[in-house]
Every structure is written in C-alpha cells, then in structure tokens.
Write a protein that holds these residues in place. Sequence first.
Motif, PDB file in Angstrom:
ATOM      1  N   ASP A 109      41.473  39.343  32.031  1.00  6.61           N
ATOM      2  CA  ASP A 109      40.066  38.997  32.225  1.00  6.61           C
ATOM      3  C   ASP A 109      39.824  37.521  32.463  1.00  6.61           C
ATOM      4  OD1 ASP A 109      37.507  40.265  32.396  1.00  6.61           O
ATOM      5  OD2 ASP A 109      36.936  39.242  30.554  1.00  6.61           O
ATOM      6  N   ALA A 129      37.395  36.910  35.430  1.00 11.08           N
ATOM      7  CA  ALA A 129      36.245  37.829  35.520  1.00 11.08           C
ATOM      8  C   ALA A 129      35.145  37.267  36.408  1.00 11.08           C
ATOM      9  CB  ALA A 129      35.696  38.105  34.118  1.00 11.08           C
ATOM     10  N   GLN A 154      35.140  38.538  39.857  1.00 11.27           N
ATOM     11  CA  GLN A 154      35.075  39.987  40.039  1.00 11.27           C
ATOM     12  C   GLN A 154      33.682  40.510  40.360  1.00 11.27           C
ATOM     13  OE1 GLN A 154      37.709  42.455  39.700  1.00 11.27           O
ATOM     14  NE2 GLN A 154      38.883  40.588  40.063  1.00 11.27           N
ATOM     15  N   GLU A 167      32.916  42.697  43.353  1.00 11.57           N
ATOM     16  CA  GLU A 167      33.473  44.050  43.393  1.00 11.57           C
ATOM     17  C   GLU A 167      32.452  45.096  42.947  1.00 11.57           C
ATOM     18  OE1 GLU A 167      36.530  44.813  44.638  1.00 11.57           O
ATOM     19  OE2 GLU A 167      36.499  42.693  45.183  1.00 11.57           O
ATOM     20  N   LYS A 182      36.411  47.903  37.994  1.00 11.55           N
ATOM     21  CA  LYS A 182      37.741  47.324  37.863  1.00 11.55           C
ATOM     22  C   LYS A 182      38.736  48.359  37.357  1.00 11.55           C
ATOM     23  CE  LYS A 182      39.992  43.475  35.402  1.00 11.55           C
ATOM     24  NZ  LYS A 182      39.705  42.416  34.401  1.00 11.55           N
ATOM     25  N   PRO A 220      42.843  47.097  45.489  1.00 13.69           N
ATOM     26  CA  PRO A 220      42.250  45.945  44.803  1.00 13.69           C
ATOM     27  C   PRO A 220      42.966  44.648  45.145  1.00 13.69           C
ATOM     28  CG  PRO A 220      43.604  47.209  43.292  1.00 13.69           C
ATOM     29  CD  PRO A 220      43.518  48.010  44.558  1.00 13.69           C
ATOM     30  N   LEU A 254      44.284  39.686  40.661  1.00 16.16           N
ATOM     31  CA  LEU A 254      43.476  39.320  39.499  1.00 16.16           C
ATOM     32  C   LEU A 254      43.795  37.910  39.012  1.00 16.16           C
ATOM     33  CD1 LEU A 254      43.637  42.702  37.567  1.00 16.16           C
ATOM     34  CD2 LEU A 254      41.656  41.739  38.745  1.00 16.16           C
TER      35      LEU A 254
END
Length: 444
Positions: free
Chosen positions: A222, A225, A228, A231, A265, A341, A344
């Motif tokens: 995370d 984050a 993100q 998304e 996610k 995806p 990250l």
Amino acid sequence: MTLRDSTPVLTPLQALSRYREDLGVRLADNRMGVVPGVIGTVFFERGSQPEVRQAILACFDRFDELFGEHLKGGKDADLGKFSKRNAAGVEKIRRAITDTPSYSQVSVLRSSATDQDTAADYNIQTLTGIAIPQDYVSPTGRLRVPKGKESGLSLLKFNVPMELVTTDEGLAQYETFLRFVCEKLVVRGGYGGLAPVLAFSYHRYMPQEWALASRFSGLEIDSTAHLQSREYDPVSYEGESTDDMTAVYEDLRPGAKVGRWGFIKGVNWYTILGELFIERLGGEAAIRARLDRADIGVERVNACLLIRAGEFPRLGAPEEGLPEPYVFVNGVLRVLRDPKPDALHTHIPDLPSADAKNARAWVARFDLPDAPALREIPAIVPQPDRHERTRQNVAGGSPCPEAGWWQTPAKKGSRRYFNVGEIMPVIEGSAWGATVWQWSPGES
C-alpha cells in the motif's frame, strides 16, 4: 477435513508473537523504517467540495479522539515539512483541510512519527482531488470543460499498529473507525487489513515491502496507494482519441469510448465496494447471497458495502497457506479486478519489487488454480439490455420506471418501495450532492 480446517490459523496475537521481528525493518540508529500495522485505505468522491472537506476534518478529529495521545508529528501541505507538532501546529493541519481553496489539493497528515524517515505506528493522511479553477478548452478546441468540475478521486488512509488488533477492544476500535470514515465520505472503493507500514520516505523501503508481501499473503502492498485512485475512477469519452476528445464523462456512458473502465485493487480482510462495483456484481442482494457464510460479513455503510473476510485479519504466514476466507471472497469479487494491472511500485533498479509482472501475480494470489481468465475490457461502453435499462440510476424528482425497492446514497436509511410512476423525491442539503435513486433488490 475441509479446506478451512486443513491448515493452522494464526490469530493476530499468535502471528505477531511468532513473526514480530520478521515484520519490521530496524535502522542503524534503532528507529524503525517499517513496522507491522493494520491499514484502512479508501478512495472517495468530491474531495474538493467544502462540505466534503468538513467530513475529512471529522475523520481526522475522530482519529485524534481515539489515538491522539500517540500523534506527535504531521505535515500541513504537500511540500510542507514533516515535523513535530504542538497544539498550534495541529490546528494548522486542521485549517489546511477546511481553508484550502477547492482548486488546490489538500495534502496533510497526522502521525506518531515526527520525521519522514521513521515508520509511524499511528498515522492518518489525505490527498484530495481539486475543482478545475477555470474553464478548460482543449488544444483542438473540440473539448470544453467548465470551471468547477471535479478532477479525480480523493484518498484517505490510516494505520494503527498490528498490536492494537490483538485484543477485542482494539479490533473494535479499528472497525468502528473504518465505518466512521465510510459514513462520512462517499467511498468508491477501498480495503483494509494487515500491511507493512513504511516511513513517509517510502521509496527506500519498497524492496522490503515486496519481500514481506511475497512471504506473507495476507499483507497488503500500500505504499503507493496515492497512485491507485485512477483505477477506481471510470471515464468514457467521445472523439477520435484521448488526445482529441469532443466530450468526456465521469461515468461509462453507453456508446462512448472507454477511457478507464474502473477496477478494484483486490481482496484483503476488508474489501470496500462503492455503488459502481456493487452494480457490476448484480446488486447488493446478489452479493449477500453469494457471500452467505457465517464467517463473512457484508455491511452497508452509506454509499458502500464493507465485506469482511473472517473475524480477524490474517497474516497468511507460510504455515497457514492462503487465508481461506480471503480466497472465498476473492472468488466472488475477482471479476472486478483489472486483468492487466500496472506496477504497484515505482521503478527500482536491480532489486525485486512489485513491478508489473510481479504485481499481476500478487493481486491474483487468492485465485484458485482453475479460475477462468478475467474478461478484457471493451473499447466501447456496451448498451444495457432492455430490462437493465429500466434499472439505471434515476434522478430525484423523476417518476419511478419499475416497481420495487430503491435507495439513494444521498440519505442514510433511504431504502423504500416505489410503484411505477411514483415521483422519487429529492433529498435537499445532502453532502452527496444530487439525489440519485438506485435499484436495491431483495426483501425489506
């Protein structure tokens, strides 16, 4: 023997007792760069608006009520200094939330750490979207966006130490605060569970975060984050390409081209679904039916569903294998994930990380071996079939298109039965904004 009782299950206390030293990174000066924690991360709408920023402040104030004795540091601007905070410094953070103009981003945090290089046991932060400060005209002149239009979703995330949830009281504190956040904000999606909590200067610790998430399947990645939010935010448009649009929509308009489809996610102890994702799974009643098991919680809070996989968060240690409740929930929700995806982590040369290849395997870790491939997203937003069309969102003040149960996120506890042609009311003064009624099947 069933899958659920074929492997040991570690409570948070047992997991922490066994793996405490493995779950942190201690620096040479004895500070911690990574600590084991429990996170809550939500992406929400209309973060530029004054009433929503008041709701953000309410979340910060409630966190202070619960954990204020631990909160020693903070930051009041994106480029502001992360430092120790006295009462005046805390008030400056509070004012930044409410007084920052809607066309400027709010980027603040309160923390038990007093510098950016120490991981915080307790932390709450937000990063908001903005309202466009002036009318926008694209270089081609074919796209015009009016002043004040919201740009992007906003983020609120918090963490508490893993040790807190080793007791029933601490577990209840975490869950109560997560519900409070979802009550105050119009949440599009999010998640909560165990995670390695990195120092604010997180880039230097991403390899360790990847190593921990690779070893313990229940841990969330995370640290990025804030990257993100797109998304969870679908966009469709008209025009030749995204470089030459003639219209852009904040939803998936049938017949328009898909800019972003919108994905979750993945799954953790808590998985939070906003209305978009609830609708994609066939509605709240359908989700409850498919997740109908004693150890799975499904709770409606404001504009979202909180889905809890088990009574407590699981570490997913090697001897546990994959946490079975997570696997079960993932079996229902996996269709909401992105089939391709992105990474990250930002690029890390020469060290393993959650790059695109690793991230795709990691988000699919709870998939069963025979799980079908996720569907590719369409290039054009499909038209709903005739029956679905009657159940599209209906603006307040409009006649009801189909008899049944409907509800609006503009008012808590609004679910009620309407007959065909009955005028669906407008909820005045709601922080949600415009009243939109949504189909809500199931029994009263």
